[in-house]
Design an enzyme around this catalytic site. Sequence first.
Site, short mmCIF file in Angstrom:
data_model
loop_
_atom_site.label_atom_id
_atom_site.label_comp_id
_atom_site.label_asym_id
_atom_site.label_seq_id
_atom_site.Cartn_x
_atom_site.Cartn_y
_atom_site.Cartn_z
N GLN A 21 0.83 -1.19 0.00
CA GLN A 21 0.00 0.00 0.00
C GLN A 21 0.87 1.24 0.00
O GLN A 21 1.94 1.27 0.61
CB GLN A 21 -0.92 0.03 1.23
CG GLN A 21 -2.06 -0.99 1.16
CD GLN A 21 -2.98 -0.90 2.36
OE1 GLN A 21 -2.52 -0.80 3.49
NE2 GLN A 21 -4.28 -0.92 2.12
N THR A 24 -0.97 6.69 -2.93
CA THR A 24 -1.89 6.88 -4.05
C THR A 24 -2.49 5.59 -4.59
O THR A 24 -3.37 5.63 -5.45
CB THR A 24 -1.17 7.59 -5.21
OG1 THR A 24 -0.06 6.79 -5.62
CG2 THR A 24 -0.68 8.95 -4.78
N SER A 26 -3.00 0.92 -3.97
CA SER A 26 -2.79 -0.34 -3.26
C SER A 26 -2.58 -1.44 -4.30
O SER A 26 -3.13 -1.38 -5.40
CB SER A 26 -4.00 -0.70 -2.38
OG SER A 26 -4.19 0.29 -1.38
N LYS A 42 -2.56 -3.08 -9.48
CA LYS A 42 -2.33 -1.84 -8.74
C LYS A 42 -3.55 -0.96 -8.94
O LYS A 42 -3.85 -0.53 -10.07
CB LYS A 42 -1.06 -1.15 -9.24
CG LYS A 42 -0.70 0.11 -8.45
CD LYS A 42 0.67 0.63 -8.85
CE LYS A 42 1.10 1.80 -7.98
NZ LYS A 42 2.46 2.28 -8.33
N ASP A 138 12.47 6.31 -6.55
CA ASP A 138 11.95 5.69 -5.32
C ASP A 138 12.50 4.27 -5.16
O ASP A 138 11.76 3.32 -4.87
CB ASP A 138 10.42 5.67 -5.34
CG ASP A 138 9.83 5.43 -3.93
OD1 ASP A 138 10.59 5.54 -2.94
OD2 ASP A 138 8.63 5.12 -3.84
#
Length: 716
Positions: A21, A24, A26, A42, A138
């Site tokens: 999760q 924006t 899950s 997603k 990320d």
Amino acid sequence: MAGMTASTTNHLWSLQDVLGQGATASVYKARNKRSGELVAVKVFNTVSYHRPHEVQIREFEMLRKLNHGNIVRLFTVEELPSKQKVLVMEYCSGGSLLSLLEEPENAFGLPETEFLTVSQCVVQGMNHLRENGVVHRDIKPGNIMRQVSEDGKSVYKLTDFGAARELEDDEKFMSIYGTEEYLHPDMYERAVLRKPHQKSYGVSVDLWSIGVTLSHAATGSLPFTPFEGPRRNKPTMYKITTEKPVGAIAGVQRMEGGPIEWSYHLPHSCQLSQGLKVQLVPVLAGILEADQERCWGFDQFFTATTDILQRQPVHLFSLQHAVAHCIYIHHYNTVSIFFEEVASQTGIGVQQQHLMYLGHDLLLEGSMKVVNLPHTSPSQPLILLSYAPEVNTSLPSREPETPIIPSRFEVNADYNFSKVIVGVVHQYLRIVRLLHTHRELLLQGYYSYMMRLRSECGEAMHSIAMVTVRLQSCRSAVHRIHTLDPYTAENQDTTHNSQRLQLVHEHLPIYTAGIQEFQNRLDQLQIEQAKLAETLANEKSCQKMEMLLQKIIAINQHYRKDRLTGKLAYNDEQIHKFEKIHLSSHIKRVKCLFREDCVQRYKELLASTRTWSSVMLEMQTRLQDFCSFSTGLLADLEMSEQRQNKAMDRMLYTLQSKGAGQQPGITPRDKDQMVSRMHHLKEEMEILVRELQCNNNIIESLGVVNSAAALEPSLA
């Protein structure tokens, strides 16, 4: 989405099957409605639609553009009845790298082979991103998924490209994305500390995140940790990352307001070999650099990591040191370079190294390629002998640090402590197994060493037999020459030679007795070795530690249920407290088993091997000296035979060319008989010389390892 399930036109999933999760979206485990094939979906939430449209569609576009085995595949984009977008992606059965690192057995980092697999997959996936001009922004263990193949091997894949964007090496961006523990310090300052600045960020921000991720995977912990953790002490977190000295790869604050402890190497507790650490640390130091100008670029990163990943690991156990090594070397390098790497890691000079494998000598030419070395593993390494005195001084790993058990009853604190303890006891078990393996290698290695010396003793006895035969031949020839012609000038030299041969003859039994003494001593050492090997085979230390671990895991699972329950009833609370008493008792037994059983027995074996090593090194030195001496003695005896042949030739020539009347007391008939006997003697000696030469070549082929001082006067 009402109910416990959701679906699109082609896929169905349970809302309880959550894989991950975020802010924006899950991610769920889903199934194809027709085939039942597992996929990951997603699902974006309403918050995601407040983002600019180009940001919303960026992830779709990125995944469509990328196609690589180390990047999670996008199959299609579907919609829920509410028109919310759903990405249908490849499902990875092994969870994320983060979930793997959170397993207690990986509390101190991944095993070496798994870490290398992670590194290779991340490097290859990132290389594909750079080839396509994409910055991920990320990178973290939670965004690296693990696929497990049918043979149990892992394949890691980058995922979550919601923050990704196209960016070339020389471009910059201003927006902030990422997870704070893995954020580049410049981004951390603006995103977490909320300090405004006009700094821009380049592709090197991914390198920082990769560095933190690899460090986490190697050690089981984040490299930069303030007291109470990065989420509770954000200013100190920023201070650690920005004030980090050049070359440091970790910084830890152990007390509130305390100093930062900088590390320039990976901790002893991680599962990586020293050989890999030496290769990896410069890479981490190069990419964990806050100054974007000093940080490595991707080209340098890819060059360095590719060099590491292309190296071949060769496992080695230094017998006298009792230390395991892993030499990382390119398969195309020569054995000479391998020997130099061994010397660098072990401190044993190239000339002092001798290798064995599976109990046999491993004879290697320096020009051979490393690819031709036998396959090795931690339990079946090359055994390294040193021809110089060496000392084993320490255990292969330190005892793990154990936190203090909470004195007060508190469900969450007790659960967290028990979880940490499970990881610590896994480390204890790992070290116990390592000690057991090292003891096996020590016993096997010294057994092979003993058998090698026994073989050298046999060769020495054979050499003595060869010397004895040749010596008898020389002495017989000297005696017969003296008998045939007691009047010639050669007789003085022959007499002197006979005295020296007699001296060697008298010393041969002393050498024989010395070799037999070595053999008897080896018999005693092998009896000791066999008894210790039998004791080791019957030991149950590993099994006992495994049982203690299972009991502690059971308490941890019980405490996990208590934590989920919340406030406990009176009886449940009493049971919880009893389990805490049991937990304390198990921890004490773990430490006792480790210290008084495993470590103590290991130290006792080290003491025995130190004695063995000293005795065997003396044997080896004396055997080498004798080998040199016997080889030289055989050569001297051969030269003595040649001199005797020349003397006989001169005597024969004198007898044939001069009349018997010139030598008083010798009749013509005596002269003829003497000449006949001398011809016969010469033929016998020539036949004997040819027969002995073959055996002499065998002795010489053994080689002379060290030049030894002559033990007797030269016969030449």
